[in-house]
Design an enzyme around this catalytic site. Structure first.
Site, PDB file in Angstrom:
ATOM      1  N   HIS A  17      40.874  34.609  40.165  1.00 49.06           N
ATOM      2  CA  HIS A  17      40.469  33.927  38.934  1.00 49.06           C
ATOM      3  C   HIS A  17      38.956  33.979  38.716  1.00 49.06           C
ATOM      4  O   HIS A  17      38.465  33.610  37.645  1.00 49.06           O
ATOM      5  CB  HIS A  17      40.929  32.461  38.988  1.00 49.06           C
TER       6      HIS A  17
ATOM      7  N   ASP B 185      40.451  36.148  33.809  1.00 49.87           N
ATOM      8  CA  ASP B 185      40.795  34.911  33.108  1.00 49.87           C
ATOM      9  C   ASP B 185      42.308  34.806  32.928  1.00 49.87           C
ATOM     10  O   ASP B 185      43.036  35.794  33.016  1.00 49.87           O
ATOM     11  CB  ASP B 185      40.100  34.854  31.750  1.00 49.87           C
TER      12      ASP B 185
END
Length: 425
Positions: free
Chosen positions: A396, A400
């Site tokens: 992450h 995104d």
């Protein structure tokens, strides 16, 4: 002339190895390029060949020892030294000078020859008796009361393991109840090795543990899920399997579709194919697909390089070749390097759903699972379709949520309508 056996260069970032086992012993004759010792590294096992023809005169590093690149494993002397060793061995033979004692022992062994047929006779008789008993027990087992038959069917009892206590050895209901109440035998492994076992991890297992822990500690791991209707792929495989196999000599599997679908999605979402290096992001414009292979020694992840330039047949052939090398222990370090994205197929072991872990320094891994027929709503009607759950684990820090979900959605669409893979849409 004596030639040294040295630890060769093991590959990128590998500085040491463990001597797994010697394939030859001291005094054995070896030929040039013949494998004489096997080394275990963090990634693969490799065999070290003999540099010359000769005799393995000395072993300096024994099994289980850790050696660095360039360390001395042993020495090989040319064939000229071998005959002298043979002469030394033949000189031991004069110990047979005690001829009288030897002759006496031979004469004493003569009666043993006559004992052997005496031991064979009762063996034949016991076999005959056992055959008669089994025949009678079979007849008795065929005559079972309804209650006994019901218990046998419901509890799946093997009648061969039950000794009847009724008339003429018939099996009664009480025999089954008493057998079901018996305690199970203790574990054979527990009897052989004790309550616990302590075994040192192999270098490959240590590396796997270290890298998986690093992935959890360094990456911001997150997983997103989706499901795929495999009807289109299964119908395409069924319709074209025979022609495909006759033309290319290999079966059309599922992996080629998944590789193609992932490559198409990676081109649209390049961050999933990228990696972090310090405070920089490296976007890779090539597509080397890693795929997990389970072996007896542990999990290895070989690489299918330049997957975007391969046809369906080439993908299937290369995956089969690399997988066989991995399972046979013949995979090389080059086969494991350079991957940009990983596909893990837990479905072959029956996994329904999982959260795959990253293969650092990569930023994404796709998890495949088993195909199960499930009810689906299609055009307002409930239909049974072959469904597979997909899982995408990603870092992450650079990917995104929007990109990860969109990536997996595109993979799903390419798999549900495989014609898109041929139209580049």
């Amino acid at each position: 002339m004596i030639e040294k056996i040295l630890v060769p260069v093991l590959g990128e970032s590998i500085t040491e190895a463990t001597v797994s086992k010697w394939l030859k012993q001291e005094g054995d004759t070896v030929e040039a390029d013949e494998a004489i010792v096997e080394l275990e590294t963090d990634k693969v096992n490799l065999e070290v060949p003999s540099p010359i023809d000769g005799v393995l005169s000395e072993i300096n590093s024994k099994d289980g020892e850790t050696v660095e690149v360039g360390a001395l494993l042993g020495t090989i002397s040319q064939n000229g030294t071998q005959p002298s060793e043979k002469k030394i061995i033949t000189k031991i033979e004069p110990k047979k000078t005690e001829n009288n004692v030897v002759n006496l022992e031979i004469k004493k062994e003569v009666p043993k020859v006559f004992k052997e047929p005496e031991e064979e006779e009762p063996l034949i008789l016991t076999n005959e008796v056992k055959e008669e008993k089994t025949d009678s027990s079979k007849k008795n087992n065929e005559i079972l009361s309804p209650a006994v038959r019901k218990m046998v069917v419901e509890n799946k009892i093997d009648l061969k393991k039950v000794s009847g206590s009724g008339k003429e050895g018939r099996i009664l209901k009480g025999d089954l109840i008493s057998m079901m109440g018996e305690n199970p035998q203790p574990s054979e492994r527990k009897i052989k090795y004790g309550q616990e076992e302590r075994i040192k991890m192999s270098r490959l297992r240590q590396t796997i543990a270290k890298r998986l822990k690093q992935a959890q500690e360094n990456a911001a791991l997150l997983t997103t899920f989706n499901e795929v209707d495999m009807t289109g792929i299964m119908e395409m495989r069924k319709e074209n399997q025979e022609d495909f196999q006759s033309r290319y000599g290999i079966k059309l599997g599922f992996m080629s579709f998944f590789v193609k679908a992932c490559v198409a999605a990676l081109k649209i979402y390049p961050s999933v194919n990228a990696e972090i290096d310090g405070d920089e992001i490296i976007y890779k414009n090539y597509y080397n697909m890693s795929f997990a292979v389970g072996t007896e020694k542990g999990l290895v992840v070989p690489v299918l390089k330049d997957a975007d330039q391969l046809s369906f047949a080439d993908i299937e052939k290369n995956i089969k070749t690399i997988s066989e090398k991995a399972k046979d222990g013949k995979i090389t370090i080059e086969d494991l390097q350079g991957g940009t994205f990983t596909i893990s197929n837990g479905g072959v072991y029956g996994s329904m759903l999982s959260t795959p872990i990253l293969n650092l320094p990569q930023s994404g891994v796709l998890g495949m699972h088993n195909i199960v027929e499930r009810p689906m709503v299609v055009d307002g009607e409930i239909k049974i379709r072959p469904i597979m759950y997909l899982a995408l684990s990603y870092d992450h820090r650079i990917i995104d949520g929007k990109e990860s979900v969109s990536f997996l959605k595109m993979v799903k669409e390419n798999l549900e309508d495989p014609r898109r893979l041929f139209l580049n849409i």
